[in-house]
Design a protein around this motif. Structure first.
Motif, short mmCIF file in Angstrom:
data_model
loop_
_atom_site.label_atom_id
_atom_site.label_comp_id
_atom_site.label_asym_id
_atom_site.label_seq_id
_atom_site.Cartn_x
_atom_site.Cartn_y
_atom_site.Cartn_z
N TYR A 113 6.17 7.75 -5.34
CA TYR A 113 4.72 7.59 -5.18
C TYR A 113 4.03 8.95 -5.07
CZ TYR A 113 0.33 6.59 -2.67
OH TYR A 113 -0.97 6.55 -2.25
N VAL A 114 4.63 9.86 -4.32
CA VAL A 114 4.05 11.21 -4.17
C VAL A 114 3.95 11.88 -5.54
CG1 VAL A 114 4.43 13.51 -3.21
CG2 VAL A 114 4.81 11.50 -1.79
N LYS A 115 5.03 11.75 -6.31
CA LYS A 115 5.02 12.38 -7.64
C LYS A 115 3.97 11.71 -8.53
CE LYS A 115 9.91 13.30 -7.49
NZ LYS A 115 11.09 12.53 -7.91
N PHE B 223 0.83 -1.21 0.00
CA PHE B 223 0.00 0.00 0.00
C PHE B 223 0.86 1.26 0.00
CE2 PHE B 223 -3.81 -1.94 2.62
CZ PHE B 223 -3.99 -2.91 1.63
N ARG B 224 0.39 2.27 -0.66
CA ARG B 224 0.87 3.64 -0.53
C ARG B 224 2.36 3.80 -0.82
NH1 ARG B 224 -1.03 5.85 5.04
NH2 ARG B 224 -0.99 7.89 4.02
N THR B 225 2.81 3.10 -1.85
CA THR B 225 4.18 3.33 -2.31
C THR B 225 4.22 3.06 -3.80
OG1 THR B 225 6.52 2.85 -1.91
CG2 THR B 225 4.97 0.98 -1.74
N ASP B 226 5.42 3.14 -4.36
CA ASP B 226 5.57 2.99 -5.80
C ASP B 226 5.42 1.52 -6.16
OD1 ASP B 226 6.06 3.63 -8.38
OD2 ASP B 226 8.24 3.71 -8.16
N ASN B 227 4.21 1.02 -6.12
CA ASN B 227 3.90 -0.40 -6.29
C ASN B 227 2.79 -0.51 -7.32
OD1 ASN B 227 1.69 -2.50 -5.23
ND2 ASN B 227 3.70 -3.36 -4.82
N ALA B 228 3.07 -1.20 -8.41
CA ALA B 228 2.14 -1.20 -9.55
C ALA B 228 0.74 -1.70 -9.19
CB ALA B 228 2.74 -2.00 -10.72
N GLY C 292 3.08 12.42 4.29
CA GLY C 292 4.39 12.90 4.74
C GLY C 292 4.82 12.29 6.07
N ASP C 293 3.85 11.93 6.91
CA ASP C 293 4.18 11.36 8.22
C ASP C 293 4.84 9.98 8.13
OD1 ASP C 293 2.85 13.59 9.02
OD2 ASP C 293 1.23 12.57 10.09
N ILE C 294 4.57 9.25 7.05
CA ILE C 294 5.10 7.88 6.96
C ILE C 294 5.98 7.68 5.73
CG2 ILE C 294 3.17 6.83 8.22
CD1 ILE C 294 2.31 5.85 5.28
N GLU C 295 6.16 8.72 4.94
CA GLU C 295 6.86 8.59 3.65
C GLU C 295 8.24 7.97 3.82
OE1 GLU C 295 6.60 12.16 1.36
OE2 GLU C 295 8.30 11.62 0.11
N HIS C 296 8.95 8.35 4.89
CA HIS C 296 10.32 7.86 5.12
C HIS C 296 10.38 6.34 5.21
CE1 HIS C 296 9.33 7.15 9.37
NE2 HIS C 296 8.55 8.21 9.21
N SER C 297 9.27 5.71 5.61
CA SER C 297 9.26 4.25 5.75
C SER C 297 9.43 3.55 4.40
CB SER C 297 7.93 3.76 6.35
OG SER C 297 7.61 4.49 7.49
N PHE C 298 9.17 4.28 3.32
CA PHE C 298 9.15 3.63 2.01
C PHE C 298 10.40 3.94 1.19
CE2 PHE C 298 4.72 4.12 3.31
CZ PHE C 298 4.27 2.82 3.18
N ARG D 2 -0.17 17.56 5.13
CA ARG D 2 1.06 17.08 5.79
C ARG D 2 2.02 16.48 4.78
NH1 ARG D 2 0.99 15.13 11.85
NH2 ARG D 2 0.24 17.09 12.68
N GLN D 3 2.31 17.24 3.74
CA GLN D 3 3.14 16.72 2.65
C GLN D 3 4.09 17.82 2.21
OE1 GLN D 3 2.51 13.39 1.57
NE2 GLN D 3 4.58 13.77 0.81
N THR D 4 5.22 17.93 2.92
CA THR D 4 6.12 19.07 2.65
C THR D 4 6.73 18.98 1.27
OG1 THR D 4 7.84 17.84 3.79
CG2 THR D 4 6.72 19.55 5.07
N ASP D 5 6.75 17.77 0.67
CA ASP D 5 7.30 17.67 -0.69
C ASP D 5 6.20 17.57 -1.74
OD1 ASP D 5 6.43 15.16 -0.03
OD2 ASP D 5 8.24 14.10 -0.67
#
Ligand code: NAG
Ligand code: NAG
Ligand code: NAG
Ligand code: NAG
Length: 893
Positions: A206-208, A148-153, A193-199, A227-230
């Protein structure tokens, strides 16, 4: 034949055209307008706007409640309604969409538009929201290779399909602003943004991707990420917090938006109830607009109810009241609603200056005091300026951020006194018309009371039982036991301990594990000799775990991935060992939710045997999902007749894992209805087949609550809690639209042995209302017109503050319990006279208020026949009682 068939087709097409035309016309709530933004604000139809938004999640209320909630929001000064979109509600089975009942999002959005309000649609589709599994359908975790919630097709494909489906639906229904609909803004993802570092790098990609995907849908209105500084260039990054006045978006081209202003907090089973004082909330909002903010959303404006099994976890309660300005039952929470209404009216008075200035002028007035000034003539950008032509002027915010002391400030030649931790707002830079810490709005004390008309019919259920035991199915209880362990052909047997969600797919909270354990003479001798007991030992469990030996409950454990060591007692020979794993709302927050699961983790063992531990994962286990009663839907009208209920007698109580059923008449009138389940243990309840939620009388710890809540200083969720030493929740909302006049079916599944005979149906209303208004308070905002004071024609000092009291709809003031004009002390229900007291206080207030739904009394000596104490600041304190004026008839709301 052919000709006729063709003729029919033409008629059908024509009527289809008419239907579509009608829908389109009716969806045209506004003249189509575009929404863009600059660094200062959203630009709506060419104008920058200062917007107040209120969060209402449509499935946390019924469609019958929506119109009232939306109109109360509008009356409270809200411009925008904000909601998440709940994927697991809309796609319960992959590819099968559901948009009806509480999930009729199109109807909800149209109602918002029909009330002239805008809508912010937060599609997510991850929403967190203290909602089961954060809004993800549980089937999502079964898609091979998904993360979930990452660069995963596989994940991106599913997410895109659902987001597109929602955007397409809104476009088809003409609900975007440029189509004349209310939707002015969308949201993609949520607090990522709170969990992005985990991925790792996958998170950044994924954000892009999420941004590109969202923008590619060409919805025609701005998108936010919170909550998405990037957040990428064309997506606005927004703030979620208790305070956002220091927030800076990640680009100078983006406005300062506050998507979640936490005006309260959620509660957990066994926890106390959080409250955020309105003085602090108003301070946070005023500071936000003071320092350049332009869009602020209350999370929640109405919180509502987690009906069914929609509450998330760990352990979120069924009520999602959130201490919001509109309470769980749809009643106003006062003074929160009223004080914020005054604040919103004040901000609106300032809007011309706020939108004109590109940024405020900052003036330091003391070490902890400052002013921010907005001037219309500082307007520089290329917006259409005729909007402001007739209105020249200036608005200012004065802030005293000292947590302890009041401050007297000099600003533009005048003097202003501010309470600690407060903001005064000067729409014309001269007259303070509002201070965040001076609450003029009334206080309402709500209670639930046994409805008397209901009582006269039935007496109480318990009394009725005592007098008429078994004689009348209408008002007595019947019962049936739920089997412990395997109850149907729908079982299967495999070796090993399977993961809870892999088996249940969240079709039920309950998963039974059954096996047999052989106990030898040597084992028994070993236990006796060594004075030890065997134990079921599991590395880690959540949420509730129970062990049954030979049909008897041996122990229960509540955990949040905690270790279990449950001692048990075996007999010689074969023993039935049943483990019951229960969920109480799936995890809704964190990275890798697809791996979080439920039930057991790590090693599962039986310890303390003579020949060493028995590894339970080597045994054959028989699995059974859910309860027999759930499967047979014995809570439903019709289905409940399919099983053999027996009459309930006092001797049957208490009983574990038991179903109860009764019928009741709906209380008369229109007041919201509550079910008092304070006598029960843990379980679920249904009314006429509607699942009103999980219940649990878990008690909050004795300490941790504050006797007096001090609004001053930074708030956090533990700061002002109530209800210590009491069950977190005992009253459960039954929406009026789920009730008929009589013969309402109530079915309860009880796990731990509560007493159904003490269950009662109650009405919720604000019985006591109070106001405490000072001469030093400001005159009512609704009397202000910007042009009245823009050139200093009049001054606030020429106008009189007022005490305003209002009972909820359908109620009138029956009596004035306390009234004192002078120097009364205390707070609602604890008022007392001071040394100064006008003798006619009570008669003046009673004359103005008694018998009315609402009344106003001016805070002035003239009204009370002269000054009771010269040179002293006078206040008026009033406590009144409200009673229903419509205790007849039956209402659907
Ligand atoms: C909105 O913007 C689009 C694209 O710039 C334009 O074609 C359309 O006419 C605008 N609509 C309104 C109502 O201003
Ligand atoms: C500015 O706005 C007003 C009112 O919305 C409109 O009548 C006027 O034509 C606009 N002027 C320009 C130059 O766009
Ligand atoms: C469990 O399933 C098996 C196989 O389908 C069946 O024979 C057995 O009767 C079931 N057990 C119960 C209690 O229904
Ligand atoms: C759940 O099932 C999937 C296969 O469907 C498997 O890959 C996964 O490891 C299982 N999870 C657990 C915790 O057993």
């Amino acid at each position: 034949m052919v000709a006729r068939a063709r003729g029919e087709t033409v008629i059908q097409c024509l009527s289809l055209f008419l239907v579509i035309h009608f829908l389109v016309a009716s969806a045209n709530f506004f003249k189509p307008f575009n929404v863009t933004y600059d660094h200062r604000a959203l630009i709506i139809d060419g104008h920058r706007r200062m917007l107040i938004s209120g969060g209402i999640h449509y499935p946390r209320a019924t469609p019958e409640m929506w119109p009232d909630l939306i109109s109360k929001s509008k009356e409270g000064g809200v411009d925008v309604i904000q909601t998440y979109v709940f994927w697991n509600g809309h796609e319960p089975i992959r590819g099968q969409y559901f948009f009806e009942g509480r999930y009729d999002i199109v109807k909800f959005v149209k109602l918002v538009g029909a009330n002239g309000l805008y809508l912010h649609l937060r599609i997510g589709p991850y929403v967190c929201a203290e909602w089961n599994f954060g809004g993800f359908p549980v089937w999502l975790r079964d898609i091979p290779g998904i993360v979930f919630r990452t660069d995963n097709a596989p994940f991106k494909e599913e997410m895109q399909r659902f987001v597109k489906r929602i955007v397409d639906l809104m476009r088809e229904e003409m609900l975007f602003s440029w189509q004349g609909g209310p939707i002015i803004m969308l949201q993609i993802e949520n607090e990522y943004g709170d969990i992005e570092h985990s991925f790792g790098p996958g998170g950044k990609e994924y954000v892009k991707w999420a941004a590109r995907m969202a923008l590619g849908l060409r919805a025609g209105v701005p998108w936010v990420m919170c909550r998405q500084t990037d957040a990428p260039e064309n997506i606005i990054d927004a703030c979620n917090a208790y305070y956002c006045d220091g927030f800076k978006p990640n680009s100078q081209k983006k406005p300062m938006l506050w998507t979640e202003d936490w005006d309260g907090w959620f509660a957990t089973w066994g926890g106390s109830l959080p409250h955020r004082p309105v003085e602090d909330l108003a301070f946070a909002v005023a500071r936000f607009f003071e320092r350049g903010g332009s869009f602020q959303n209350y999370y929640m404006y109405f919180g509502g109810t987690n009906f069914g099994r929609t509450a998330g976890g760990p352990f979120y309660i069924t009520s999602y009241d959130y201490d919001a300005p509109i309470d769980e039952y749809g009643l106003l929470s006062e003074p929160k609603w009223g004080h914020l209404k005054d604040l919103h009216a004040t901000i609106k008075l300032c809007e011309p200056a706020l939108v004109a200035a590109d940024s405020p002028q900052y003036i330091k007035l003391g070490s902890k005091q400052e002013a921010h000034v907005y001037r219309i003539d500082s307007h520089t950008d290329g917006l259409n300026s005729t909007w402001h032509e007739s209105q020249s002027g200036c608005s200012a915010f004065l802030a005293n951020i000292d947590e302890c002391k009041a401050a007297t400030l000099r600003f533009l030649g005048q003097s202003y006194t501010l309470p600690p931790w407060s903001v005064s707002i000067l729409p014309d830079c001269r007259n303070a018309v509002f201070n965040t810490a001076k609450v003029t709005a009334q206080t309402s004390i709500k209670s639930v009371e046994l409805d008397l008309s209901y009582l006269s019919n039935v007496s109480s259920l318990q009394q009725f039982m005592a007098q008429n035991e078994g004689s009348n199915m209408q008002t007595s209880w019947v019962t049936i036991k739920e089997p412990i362990s395997v109850w149907s052909e729908n079982n299967f047997t495999v070796e090993g301990i399977l993961e809870h969600l892999n088996v249940t797919k969240d079709q039920s909270d309950y998963l039974w594990y059954f096996t047999r354990i052989y106990v030898s003479d040597e084992d028994i001798a070993f236990w006796e000799e060594n004075k030890v007991r065997p134990a079921v030992t599991i590395d880690s469990i959540r949420d509730v775990f129970r062990v049954f030996i030979n049909g008897q409950l041996a122990g229960s454990v509540i955990g949040r991935w905690d270790k279990v060591m449950q001692p048990v007692q075996f007999q010689k020979g074969y023993n039935d060992l049943v483990l019951l794993s229960q969920t109480v709302g799936l995890q809704n927050y964190g990275a890798f939710l697809e791996r979080e699961g439920a039930g057991f983790k790590g090693q599962t063992k039986l310890t303390g045997f003579k020949d060493g531990d028995i590894d339970l994962s080597n045994l054959l286990w028989t699995y059974q999902v859910g309860l027999q009663g759930e499967y047979l839907k014995i809570y439903g009208q019709g289905n409940n007749e399919m099983v053999e209920w027996t009459d309930l007698t006092h001797d049957d109580i208490p009983s574990t894992f038991t179903w109860y059923k009764t019928y009741f008449d709906a209380p008369a009138g229109a007041d919201p209805v509550a079910l008092d389940l304070g006598s029960m243990g843990k379980g679920q309840a249904w009314v006429n087949g509607h699942h009103i939620g999980r219940y649990w009388t878990l008690v909050a710890p004795e300490d941790g609550c504050q006797r007096n809540c001090d609004y001053r200083g930074a708030y956090s969720s533990g700061k002002c809690t109530t209800n210590c030493g009491k069950p977190t929740q005992t009253w459960y909302h039954i929406p009026r639209s789920w009730l008929q006049e009589s013969h309402n079916l109530l079915v309860i599944f009880e796990e731990t042995g509560g007493n159904p005979l003490d269950i009662s149906v109650k009405l919720r209303s604000a019985h006591v209302i109070c106001a405490h208004v000072s001469e030093n308070h400001y005159p009512p905002l609704q009397k202000w017109v910007r042009s009245d004071f823009i050139d200093g024609k009049i001054s606030v000092k020429d106008m009189t503050p007022e005490m305003q009291l209002q009972c909820q709809d359908g109620h009138i003031i029956s009596s004035i319990e306390f009234a004192s004009y002078g120097t009364p002390q205390g707070s609602c229900q604890k008022f007392s006279r001071g040394n100064c007291h006008a003798l006619n206080s009570l008669s003046v207030v009673a004359k103005a208020c008694q018998g009315t739904n609402k009344c106003n009394v001016a805070i002035s000596n003239a009204v009370f026949g002269g000054d009771p104490c010269r040179g002293i600041v006078k206040t008026l304190a009033v406590e009144a009682r409200c009673v229903s004026s419509t205790k007849v008839g039956f209402s659907q709301y």
